[in-house]
Design a protein around this motif. Structure first.
Motif, PDB file in Angstrom:
ATOM      1  N   GLU B 174      63.806  94.664  -8.853  1.00 29.05           N
ATOM      2  CA  GLU B 174      63.369  93.936  -7.736  1.00 29.05           C
ATOM      3  C   GLU B 174      64.392  94.182  -7.040  1.00 29.05           C
ATOM      4  O   GLU B 174      65.750  93.826  -7.132  1.00 29.05           O
ATOM      5  N   SER B 177      66.394  88.408  -4.282  1.00 31.98           N
ATOM      6  CA  SER B 177      65.891  86.977  -3.526  1.00 31.98           C
ATOM      7  C   SER B 177      66.777  86.800  -2.627  1.00 31.98           C
ATOM      8  O   SER B 177      68.062  86.781  -2.530  1.00 31.98           O
ATOM      9  N   GLU B 178      66.197  85.453  -1.142  1.00 29.28           N
ATOM     10  CA  GLU B 178      67.586  84.617  -1.068  1.00 29.28           C
ATOM     11  C   GLU B 178      68.149  83.971  -2.078  1.00 29.28           C
ATOM     12  O   GLU B 178      69.528  84.080  -1.783  1.00 29.28           O
ATOM     13  N   GLU B 179      67.558  83.524  -2.862  1.00 25.51           N
ATOM     14  CA  GLU B 179      68.777  82.830  -4.079  1.00 25.51           C
ATOM     15  C   GLU B 179      69.707  83.868  -4.492  1.00 25.51           C
ATOM     16  O   GLU B 179      70.631  83.375  -5.402  1.00 25.51           O
ATOM     17  N   ASP B 180      69.246  84.609  -4.836  1.00 21.37           N
ATOM     18  CA  ASP B 180      70.004  85.825  -5.356  1.00 21.37           C
ATOM     19  C   ASP B 180      70.803  85.940  -4.338  1.00 21.37           C
ATOM     20  O   ASP B 180      72.419  85.952  -4.941  1.00 21.37           O
ATOM     21  N   ARG B 213      68.099  87.391 -14.326  1.00 22.63           N
ATOM     22  CA  ARG B 213      68.445  88.279 -12.848  1.00 22.63           C
ATOM     23  C   ARG B 213      70.090  88.743 -12.931  1.00 22.63           C
ATOM     24  O   ARG B 213      71.002  88.306 -12.499  1.00 22.63           O
TER      25      ARG B 213
END
Lengths: 230, 230
Positions: B174, B177-180, B213
């Motif tokens: 993937e 994300s912003e969180e990653d 992740r």
DNA sequence: TTGACGAATTTGTATATACAAGCTAAACTA
DNA sequence: TAGTTTAGCTTGTATATACAAATTCGTCAA
């Protein structure tokens, strides 16, 4: 020999897939099944063990064998599977193109004659996977473009009568090579998922090394795993 | 009950790992082993079956049990394994940081109370993995930061006395994300390897959903797989 | 009603026997 | 000598019995 327990495994697994037994159901007890299939309890237990290993059922002591929900496993990639077998699920959407086929003196465990095969796997018209194989020429004396286009595994198991047994696999993420860029439709996907595998025959001889290079957006690995006891 | 065959499995597997038996060696015959361990041949066969499933040996009818080369399997990720168990192999290089721990009404198969746990896994000082877990609060009534920092699996199995049994897993690639981006040291690695898994107890109740992740350059999945019979 | 107990059922482990199937090497035959 | 057969080993399958351990459910008693 008949291999009764394998027949029973097949019958029960089909009954689960056709939803004769549904997720959450309890199978008949081992003694009942033994009577139904006119066999001993130990034979039933071998069949149930296989069902359990393949994720069809969960056995609980004192309770019974509970049918699991297999529907989530829709892309059974785990195990040693050929693209041919996979593509049968995809139907006419999958195609194989052989781009390289040579025999030379190479290195597969020891210096010896090997086959090099490079194949592009097309899915829905896009070039998604590049398979680079090295086969032992001792094990596979003859290899043609036609065989590579259909199924090498099929040829090995049915024509040569050999038994493919197990594999070491490794999945890593790599930057696309110049070759990847040439042979695959990468668009703007800038990484490649590489599955490296060493495949062995029954008698533990290594006969294949493969690098299966996937466009990352089309890659999906699905697995059913039991917790290992220590 | 003693579970003799598990003891024998352990003893032989240790003999292989300590290289008392070396790769390529043939184990003593089943009858010999039965005499050595003062047991029946069937019990020995159960132990050998386990060794075969775990990639220690290959059985060949008429010949014997051949010891395989386990050395290539240096990161045994397959099966259901917790980060805690993995990090023991990494030693002091691994560390866990709990960044989120809440209980609320969530969705895990059905609407019910669940725990949300977010944890960052540090390896060699870098933030490499972000684990986002959802646990059933029915199964795990109490959860503390301390438990999340050490091992939730340990707590479930040893404190609560529950048995973790199997899992469905899926690996996909993937975009981060912003969180990653916030929680991981991504540098210029622009994809995330996501392992989604549903984990079940002995009695087939779903108790955990996890998204693990990973920064793609540190990701490596190693597997031993046997060819499935049709 | 509630809890404790126990019987019945179910799966788990251990053992024994018999024969089938595959491999190896010695013995035999041409 | 060269090839074939055979005997003896190996693992694979099928069956039977016995008991252990876990679950379920009915019975009984407080």
């Amino acid at each position: 020999m008949k291999k009764k327990f394998q027949d029973i495994y097949r019958q029960i697994s089909e009954s689960i897939e056709s939803e004769y037994y549904r997720a959450g159901d309890t199978l008949p007890s081992e003694n009942q099944l033994a009577e139904t299939y006119d066999t001993s309890r130990e034979t039933i237990r071998k069949a149930l063990k296989m069902l359990s290993e393949h994720g069809y059922i969960q056995k609980v002591q004192g309770k019974g064998s509970i049918v699991l929900d297999m529907s989530r496993i829709n892309f059974p990639f785990s195990g040693v599977t050929s693209f041919r077998e996979l593509s049968q699920k995809l139907g006419s959407r999958a195609k194989t193109e052989v781009v390289y086929l040579e025999q030379d003196l190479g290195h597969l465990e020891v210096e010896s004659m090997v086959w090099h095969v490079h194949r592009i796997r097309h899915i829905d018209g896009e070039r998604i996977i590049l398979d680079k194989d090295v086969f032992s020429a001792e094990v596979i004396p003859q290899l043609t473009k036609a065989i590579c286009e259909t199924s090498i595994y099929d040829y090995i198991e049915n024509e040569l009568g050999l038994t493919i047994s197990f594999a070491h696999k490794e999945i890593v993420i790599e930057e696309p090579s110049e070759e990847d860029r040439r042979y695959l439709d990468l668009a703007d996907h800038h990484v490649i998922v590489v599955i490296k595998s060493y495949t062995y025959l029954d008698d533990t001889t290594l006969f294949q090394y493969t690098e299966s290079r996937h466009r990352s957006d089309k890659f999906r690995f699905v697995d059913f795993a039991r917790r290992v006891q220590r």
